[in-house]
Design a protein around this motif. Sequence first.
Motif, PDB file in Angstrom:
ATOM      1  N   SER A  24       0.824  -1.216   0.000  1.00  0.00           N
ATOM      2  CA  SER A  24       0.000   0.000   0.000  1.00  0.00           C
ATOM      3  C   SER A  24       0.850   1.254   0.000  1.00  0.00           C
ATOM      4  CB  SER A  24      -0.923   0.002   1.232  1.00  0.00           C
ATOM      5  OG  SER A  24      -1.841  -1.061   1.186  1.00  0.00           O
ATOM      6  N   PHE A  25       1.994   1.196   0.672  1.00  0.00           N
ATOM      7  CA  PHE A  25       2.890   2.350   0.738  1.00  0.00           C
ATOM      8  C   PHE A  25       3.813   2.393  -0.475  1.00  0.00           C
ATOM      9  CE2 PHE A  25       1.639   1.260   5.034  1.00  0.00           C
ATOM     10  CZ  PHE A  25       1.231   2.489   5.523  1.00  0.00           C
ATOM     11  N   ALA A  26       4.276   1.223  -0.898  1.00  0.00           N
ATOM     12  CA  ALA A  26       5.193   1.161  -2.036  1.00  0.00           C
ATOM     13  C   ALA A  26       4.572   1.764  -3.290  1.00  0.00           C
ATOM     14  CB  ALA A  26       5.599  -0.291  -2.285  1.00  0.00           C
TER      15      ALA A  26
ATOM     16  N   PRO B 154       9.506   3.684  -0.012  1.00  0.00           N
ATOM     17  CA  PRO B 154      10.255   2.419   0.027  1.00  0.00           C
ATOM     18  C   PRO B 154      10.056   1.727   1.381  1.00  0.00           C
ATOM     19  CG  PRO B 154      11.657   4.234  -0.726  1.00  0.00           C
ATOM     20  CD  PRO B 154      10.409   4.854  -0.154  1.00  0.00           C
ATOM     21  N   MET B 155       9.724   0.452   1.333  1.00  0.00           N
ATOM     22  CA  MET B 155       9.469  -0.309   2.553  1.00  0.00           C
ATOM     23  C   MET B 155      10.313  -1.586   2.560  1.00  0.00           C
ATOM     24  SD  MET B 155       7.000   1.212   4.412  1.00  0.00           S
ATOM     25  CE  MET B 155       6.174  -0.069   5.363  1.00  0.00           C
ATOM     26  N   PHE B 156      10.993  -1.826   3.680  1.00  0.00           N
ATOM     27  CA  PHE B 156      11.678  -3.103   3.851  1.00  0.00           C
ATOM     28  C   PHE B 156      10.641  -4.229   3.888  1.00  0.00           C
ATOM     29  CE2 PHE B 156      14.905  -0.391   5.983  1.00  0.00           C
ATOM     30  CZ  PHE B 156      16.059  -0.870   5.376  1.00  0.00           C
ATOM     31  N   ASN B 157      10.926  -5.298   3.190  1.00  0.00           N
ATOM     32  CA  ASN B 157      10.115  -6.512   3.305  1.00  0.00           C
ATOM     33  C   ASN B 157      11.066  -7.698   3.191  1.00  0.00           C
ATOM     34  OD1 ASN B 157       7.938  -8.230   3.600  1.00  0.00           O
ATOM     35  ND2 ASN B 157       7.435  -8.214   1.435  1.00  0.00           N
ATOM     36  N   PHE B 158      11.682  -8.036   4.315  1.00  0.00           N
ATOM     37  CA  PHE B 158      12.639  -9.134   4.327  1.00  0.00           C
ATOM     38  C   PHE B 158      12.420  -9.968   5.582  1.00  0.00           C
ATOM     39  CE2 PHE B 158      14.788  -5.881   6.846  1.00  0.00           C
ATOM     40  CZ  PHE B 158      15.338  -6.618   7.890  1.00  0.00           C
ATOM     41  N   GLY B 159      13.031 -11.127   5.597  1.00  0.00           N
ATOM     42  CA  GLY B 159      12.932 -11.992   6.771  1.00  0.00           C
ATOM     43  C   GLY B 159      13.776 -13.229   6.587  1.00  0.00           C
ATOM     44  N   SER B 160      13.600 -14.165   7.491  1.00  0.00           N
ATOM     45  CA  SER B 160      14.372 -15.394   7.441  1.00  0.00           C
ATOM     46  C   SER B 160      14.123 -16.156   6.152  1.00  0.00           C
ATOM     47  CB  SER B 160      13.993 -16.298   8.620  1.00  0.00           C
ATOM     48  OG  SER B 160      14.379 -15.720   9.846  1.00  0.00           O
ATOM     49  N   GLY B 161      15.179 -16.816   5.676  1.00  0.00           N
ATOM     50  CA  GLY B 161      15.035 -17.720   4.545  1.00  0.00           C
ATOM     51  C   GLY B 161      14.650 -19.109   5.030  1.00  0.00           C
TER      52      GLY B 161
ATOM     53  N   PRO C 202      16.151   7.208   0.806  1.00  0.00           N
ATOM     54  CA  PRO C 202      16.227   6.127  -0.187  1.00  0.00           C
ATOM     55  C   PRO C 202      15.095   6.222  -1.199  1.00  0.00           C
ATOM     56  CG  PRO C 202      16.510   5.264   2.033  1.00  0.00           C
ATOM     57  CD  PRO C 202      16.076   6.692   2.179  1.00  0.00           C
ATOM     58  N   ASN C 203      15.415   5.826  -2.415  1.00  0.00           N
ATOM     59  CA  ASN C 203      14.430   5.881  -3.503  1.00  0.00           C
ATOM     60  C   ASN C 203      14.347   4.507  -4.158  1.00  0.00           C
ATOM     61  OD1 ASN C 203      12.615   6.830  -5.433  1.00  0.00           O
ATOM     62  ND2 ASN C 203      13.834   8.645  -5.918  1.00  0.00           N
ATOM     63  N   TRP C 204      13.415   4.372  -5.093  1.00  0.00           N
ATOM     64  CA  TRP C 204      13.343   3.188  -5.938  1.00  0.00           C
ATOM     65  C   TRP C 204      14.386   3.332  -7.033  1.00  0.00           C
ATOM     66  CZ3 TRP C 204      10.034  -0.273  -3.902  1.00  0.00           C
ATOM     67  CH2 TRP C 204       9.093   0.222  -3.007  1.00  0.00           C
ATOM     68  N   VAL C 205      14.847   2.231  -7.579  1.00  0.00           N
ATOM     69  CA  VAL C 205      15.848   2.313  -8.631  1.00  0.00           C
ATOM     70  C   VAL C 205      15.201   2.875  -9.903  1.00  0.00           C
ATOM     71  CG1 VAL C 205      17.172   0.388  -7.684  1.00  0.00           C
ATOM     72  CG2 VAL C 205      15.446  -0.058  -9.440  1.00  0.00           C
ATOM     73  N   GLU C 206      16.013   3.433 -10.759  1.00  0.00           N
ATOM     74  CA  GLU C 206      15.519   3.966 -12.022  1.00  0.00           C
ATOM     75  C   GLU C 206      14.792   2.872 -12.799  1.00  0.00           C
ATOM     76  OE1 GLU C 206      15.313   6.851 -13.200  1.00  0.00           O
ATOM     77  OE2 GLU C 206      16.786   8.114 -12.171  1.00  0.00           O
ATOM     78  N   GLY C 207      13.612   3.213 -13.330  1.00  0.00           N
ATOM     79  CA  GLY C 207      12.840   2.266 -14.121  1.00  0.00           C
ATOM     80  C   GLY C 207      11.862   1.442 -13.324  1.00  0.00           C
ATOM     81  N   ASP C 208      11.920   1.518 -11.987  1.00  0.00           N
ATOM     82  CA  ASP C 208      10.982   0.737 -11.194  1.00  0.00           C
ATOM     83  C   ASP C 208       9.582   1.342 -11.279  1.00  0.00           C
ATOM     84  OD1 ASP C 208      10.861  -1.490  -8.975  1.00  0.00           O
ATOM     85  OD2 ASP C 208       9.649   0.178  -8.244  1.00  0.00           O
TER      86      ASP C 208
END
Length: 560
Positions: free
Chosen positions: A467-469, A474-481, A541-547
């Motif tokens: 919803s924010f992205a 920019p939002m972190f969305n990471f976790g354990s593998g 922080p920003n999104w990469v170019e083209g995103d």
Amino acid sequence: MRISSTLKVAGLAGLAMLAACKQGDTPAAAPVIPDIALPDLSLTTLQDVTKELSSDAFEGRSPGTAGEEKTVAYLIKKFEEAGLKPGNNGKWTQDVPLVEITAKNATPLSFTGGKTPVTLQYAKDYVGFSYRVQPKTEIKDSDVVFVGYGINAPEKGWNDYAGLDVKGKTVVILVNDPDWQTKEAKGEFNGRAMTYYGRWTYKYEEAARQGAAAALIVHDTEPAAYGWNVVESSNTGTQYLADSKDGGAKETVANGWMQLGKAKELFASAGQDFDKLRDAAKVKGFKPVALTGVKASFSFDNMISKKMSRNVIGVLPGTKRPDEYVLYTAHWDHLGRCQPVAGDDICNGAVDNATGTAGLVTLAQAYQKAGAADRSIVFLAVTAEESGLLGSKYYAENPIFPLAQTVGGVNMDALNAVGPTKDIVVVGRGKSELDAYVEKLAKLDKRVIKDEPTPEKGFYYRSDHFSFAKLGVPMFNFGSGEDLVTGGVEAGKKGSEDYEKNRYHAPGDEYEAITNWDGMLADLRLYYVAGRMLAMSDAWPNWVEGDEFRAARDKSRPAK
């Protein structure tokens, strides 16, 4: 477009150089990412809050119920005890207007006019629901059309609706993207990594834009990424919609899912080969196929009630730049009462997402102990995620703290209950400059960064960070593998599959079923550091170019 998740870490240094730049600027030096130590976190708090929120007394935390009242009151109490301030101009909550809609008296879904009638029983063979706020939903003698993957992507020259008017008709749609079986994340639709075109939400949206009366997605476990039990539990019983002025008049009359076996029966009755048409739909230039002579009919009544649900918001004001904000988000809601299993009809949602909500409280305590950061920290517990990210969507579109002043954030949805891992998986890796921060986090915790093991499941579009992205934050969305410290990848996969099969969106997701908390604490420590790095920096922080989300960020923070 979506940047491939196979982007290598070696390229992140170049991406980071863009972090302090806005549209039209020349590249500046990479921002200095602050050194933040891993914190001590309270296991007791994490366990106690999870246990309370997932107890039967909260009735599955469905929005608009007594379970919501208890949840909101409890979170306000815990936020206050953790030293936070009310986040909405002196109030702890933000009203989120919803419509509660429950299908009743559903008829079978019947297809007539073919070689033999095909009948689907509600819940067992199909589920149906409506995004229109009306007392009765009825599809009667509607022509049926197979529209492949139901995608209209002009930028790709792809239109599964080309050459046929589907107004007033029932469209049958395949789940996921045309190239979902590609082993790598490359191809017309990013291969194995699902794009938004593959999500069921998009397919209903496009069917509505095309004027279809009804949209039925064919369930297939592998490309859907979950079994029929999840479809049934998630789409029967009470549903929630965002309240709108037109009552959903622009939506299809009805949406739903149907079992794969029944879809094959339907196509055979219409003189068509389902498997051949499914293969044909993978190729650009596919044209929709009318199931000539076949008519669809089904109906159900709708019990309708307007509800006011709430997001809960706490803030820890910053010391140097209090008008710049870092978000921590988690959804407090779950499914409430659901399809009974062994006499138990409460979907308690312990892992999903009492753990993430408990994580908010645990992190708030840690921040209070460490002292306020330079930037303000916002702790946002949102409603109605299970109904389509409605609470986070409402906040993002009606922000208390302007998105142009929101640096970024961390979303926590279903913490790792399997055990600590040697790896970190970033969902949507390669999309934003936050990857550089994750690289530092991995080194700090001596973990390895890996690509998503199941990008075909489309997790990037399934939780509140989205919803924010899509509005530029920019939002972190990471976790354990899956590579467990004890047991390795095999044990990690086994644990994840066991949860998905036996407890996800089912009554079995209970506090007592959680036997390992170490993985949750390990990830929460990294979430703390991730947010604190943003909060103690002056970078944007920003999104990469083209995103796909870059333009929204550049618009909200234009070059000066």
